[in-house]
Design an enzyme around this catalytic site. Sequence first.
Site, PDB file in Angstrom:
ATOM      1  N   ASP A 315       0.850  -1.183   0.000  1.00 40.01           N
ATOM      2  CA  ASP A 315       0.000   0.000   0.000  1.00 40.01           C
ATOM      3  C   ASP A 315       0.881   1.226   0.000  1.00 40.01           C
ATOM      4  O   ASP A 315       2.046   1.146   0.367  1.00 40.01           O
ATOM      5  CB  ASP A 315      -0.787   0.069   1.315  1.00 40.01           C
ATOM      6  N   ASP A 639      -9.607  -6.437   1.466  1.00 40.12           N
ATOM      7  CA  ASP A 639      -8.264  -6.880   1.095  1.00 40.12           C
ATOM      8  C   ASP A 639      -7.996  -8.319   1.515  1.00 40.12           C
ATOM      9  O   ASP A 639      -7.043  -8.946   1.050  1.00 40.12           O
ATOM     10  CB  ASP A 639      -7.201  -5.980   1.748  1.00 40.12           C
ATOM     11  N   ASN A 701      26.912 -37.522   9.647  1.00 41.70           N
ATOM     12  CA  ASN A 701      26.236 -38.824   9.670  1.00 41.70           C
ATOM     13  C   ASN A 701      26.692 -39.711   8.524  1.00 41.70           C
ATOM     14  O   ASN A 701      26.883 -40.914   8.680  1.00 41.70           O
ATOM     15  CB  ASN A 701      24.721 -38.633   9.568  1.00 41.70           C
ATOM     16  N   GLU A 704      30.000 -41.321   9.335  1.00 42.53           N
ATOM     17  CA  GLU A 704      29.892 -42.396  10.321  1.00 42.53           C
ATOM     18  C   GLU A 704      29.372 -43.675   9.691  1.00 42.53           C
ATOM     19  O   GLU A 704      29.893 -44.776   9.912  1.00 42.53           O
ATOM     20  CB  GLU A 704      28.957 -41.981  11.460  1.00 42.53           C
ATOM     21  N   THR A 732      27.738 -35.132  20.731  1.00 44.83           N
ATOM     22  CA  THR A 732      28.620 -34.202  20.011  1.00 44.83           C
ATOM     23  C   THR A 732      27.907 -33.495  18.851  1.00 44.83           C
ATOM     24  O   THR A 732      28.314 -32.428  18.445  1.00 44.83           O
ATOM     25  CB  THR A 732      29.894 -34.891  19.481  1.00 44.83           C
ATOM     26  N   ASP A 733      26.813 -34.080  18.332  1.00 47.39           N
ATOM     27  CA  ASP A 733      26.055 -33.377  17.288  1.00 47.39           C
ATOM     28  C   ASP A 733      25.027 -32.428  17.880  1.00 47.39           C
ATOM     29  O   ASP A 733      24.778 -31.353  17.365  1.00 47.39           O
ATOM     30  CB  ASP A 733      25.295 -34.374  16.397  1.00 47.39           C
TER      31      ASP A 733
END
Length: 901
Positions: A315, A639, A701, A704, A732-733
């Site tokens: 607008d 609107d 991942n 691993e 650890t992740d």
Amino acid sequence: MAAGLATDPSRGLSEKEVTDRLREHGPNELESDEGPSAARIMIAQLTSPMILLLGAAAVLSAALGDIAEAAAIAVVIVLNAWIGFRQEYRAERAMASLQAMAVPQANLLRDGRPAQVETREIVPGDVVLLEAGSHVPADGRLLEAHTLSVDESVLTGESVAASKGAEPVAPDAPLAERTSMAYSGTSVAGGRGTLLVTATGRQAEFGRVADLLSGAESKETPLQRRLNNLVRGLAIAAGVIVAVVFGLGLLRGEELDTLLLTAVSLAVAAIPESLPAVVTITLALGAQRMLRRNALIRRLYAVETLGSVSTICSDKTGTLTQNRMTVVVLDMAGDRRELSDENGDAAIGAGELRANPTLRMLLAGGALCNDTGQAEDGELIGDPTETALVAVARRHGLDKRELESFLPRVGEVPFDSERKRMTTIHRLPEGERSIPPGLRQVFGAESLEAPGGSVAITKGALEGLLACCDSVDVGGEQVPIDEGLRERALAADEKLARNGVRVLGVAQRVWPKGGDVPEDTAIESGLTLLGLEGMIDPARTEAREAIATCREAGVRAVMITGDHPLTATAIARDLGLAGEDATALTGGQLEGLSDDELERAARDTRVYARVSPEDKIRIVEVLRREGEVVAMTGDGVNDAPALTQADIGVAMGITGTDVTKDAADMVLRDDNFATIVGAVREGRIVFDNIRKFIRNILSGNLAEVAVMVLGPLVGMPIPLLPLQILWLNLVTDGLPAMAFAVEPPESDVMKRPPTPRGESLLGADRGRALVTRGAALTVLVGVPAYMLWDSGDDAWQTVLFTSIAFAELAGSFAMRSERFSLARIGVFGNRMLVGAVALTVALQVLLVAVPAARDVMDLEPLAARHWLLVTGIALAYLAAIEADKALLRLRGRRPAARGAS
Ligand code: ADP
Ligand code: MG
């Protein structure tokens, strides 16, 4: 009836009465649902499939007599549940605080002045002002209704809005026929009215208290859905891999219980369980940051969609401009008066007003055909377009209240954005009547002989208004309109508009006494044009900067306004939104275009003017068909459909109606265009961070799983033990993952084009980086471990385990940006990551160094050279990622590669 509730309908209740009644009747709300409790989140965590799987593994270990291992798995379960709980809880709390910001409000009359009040503080006897787009906040009887229609579909299922009137109906009439009543939970479709509240809260007979956030249910966002699909896909892949490892193990004669546990932990390794929760937090934290910048997110998916917005349709009035209107010019049939704007000195003296009835009536008409409220201290309350007209009249000695006491309003046809005008009807005095003292100076008399009857005053956009006029007031004479007069009026309008002035025409028609005055749009005919009032509304400076930002960020800014095309383009040019030679596409022209033609025109159009709400819907549709991701603002009730159509519907927090807010994905608390651009920026940051985090987790991942599958193939025993894998994935992740949610923005976040709609979650490279990094990590940790094992070093497994942990931690620093080197973004750029990594490194060192922990995890003590090796591997991985990024940057700079990217 008002007497029964002891309310003076013209003043509303006093503060004291409100306090008493609030005590007696209670707040105007139904019981709110409690948010999810901490306990519920904890239970959900503890019953997730992964935890159940791990629990089964712990029980299995215990059953097989390995109590230490069972206990260790239990510890991992607890740690993991705790991390998961923290994540969920943070996300829920962030969402709850968002909802708390969206308290529904209503406009009331209290203590004789209009006031914005929280819906829950409404009491029986309150006088509520209803206008198109507002929610009916409580049950009540209508005191006043002007072309009022109410959408009662929530109660009656009737989709056509019900017409309402103030005339009482039989008390036993069915709900749908009670035209003098309005019910809580319904909303005003058109017109204006006042409501005397009869019942609130649970006493509201049929209603339900409208809840602004009813639309904000925590639905799955498209991103979350794609993620869940990704996780599901990975789970299937994990199943296959587990089967392979299991089969290989059986062939090699491994023990069955070790194999079972390995299978479980490998599944845990391959599936990024923490992903959905971290994504939710990242979205919710993003929404919170947006809120701090005045953008209230009503639907969580808006956070991610904002990041890929490519067109913002805004607008003009109040969003791109300040909505601080000042009337600077009056124009009557060629007689043009400039008014000094800044100091408020009246440019026209009382003497002249006395001698010029056209001028006087133009000013008075602007103030009379006007819904501005006035507080006792004289403060004007209402739409700035209207308050400007009241202010300019007052400056010239024409006070709105005095005018109204002389010419009381007896009827009206409210403004709507389709007609772009409104009309009020005033009773004319009859016979010898004394003029209110305040007005005598400009009228130059104490009394007046008047014929009675009434006068209708219409004000609005000139083109439409002219069509309703059959004469023009020229120096006090009513002259039938001809081409010349029409041209003259339009030319004056155009000349003002060209300079960015907003112009409203004012016209009137006197209805003789006894005539049948229509009270609908039929009254807008046979009018006499009095003249034009032109007002300026300065552009917002921050909008100018925001538009420049948009240009750099490849986001198209488009103005869509109900105002005059020339006013619109003048302001667009001033803002830098359109070029010097830009023209506006008007609603009228739009109607003549087919969808294909409009699609072509839309590519270069930056300004749409004199549009109706339906035009807005078409514009959104066409832009979306072109592949644009569209944010669209709106304020009026009509609107709402366009907002629903847009990818991001944006409602105005200050001037917006309840119905548009319901339809919106985001509400601007300051009605400011710059806030939208700020939210787009936050959206990009959120989307970036989610991608970084996914890339980081998945490449770890991948490595691993690769090590686990490849190890036995080259003759090694199972490379990692179940508990070690669980530790790597869950501890650890998990900790660093949370830090990605607060990763600061990259410096080019608003200097590159938006992400295309539907681009892969893994990034434009569709996972190339992820796979190369996973492969690099596999080689970097796998080869040294293999060599140690080959040379008969017992610590090979501990080295493998620790080097994966350290490498992933080191790598997460480099993964913070795909575009910039770590040197450029700074090692300490994300303090939370630094903290999380330091904590995880400490835990890892303790695990290896403390004999008891080491025994549980089946680890060997590490010598200094092992630690050196492990650290070296971690740094090598970091360097590898940085080299990969540098290569990408180099390739990106080569002109040949640019076309492909
Ligand atoms: P904008 O995009 O500037 O907000 P609006 O839809 O508010 O445009 O207004 C469109 C046109 O309607 C204005 O140019 C003006 O001519 C007319 N208009 C706006 N507000 C009023 C009002 N309160 N009374 C009469 N006419 C109005
Ligand atoms: Mg407006």
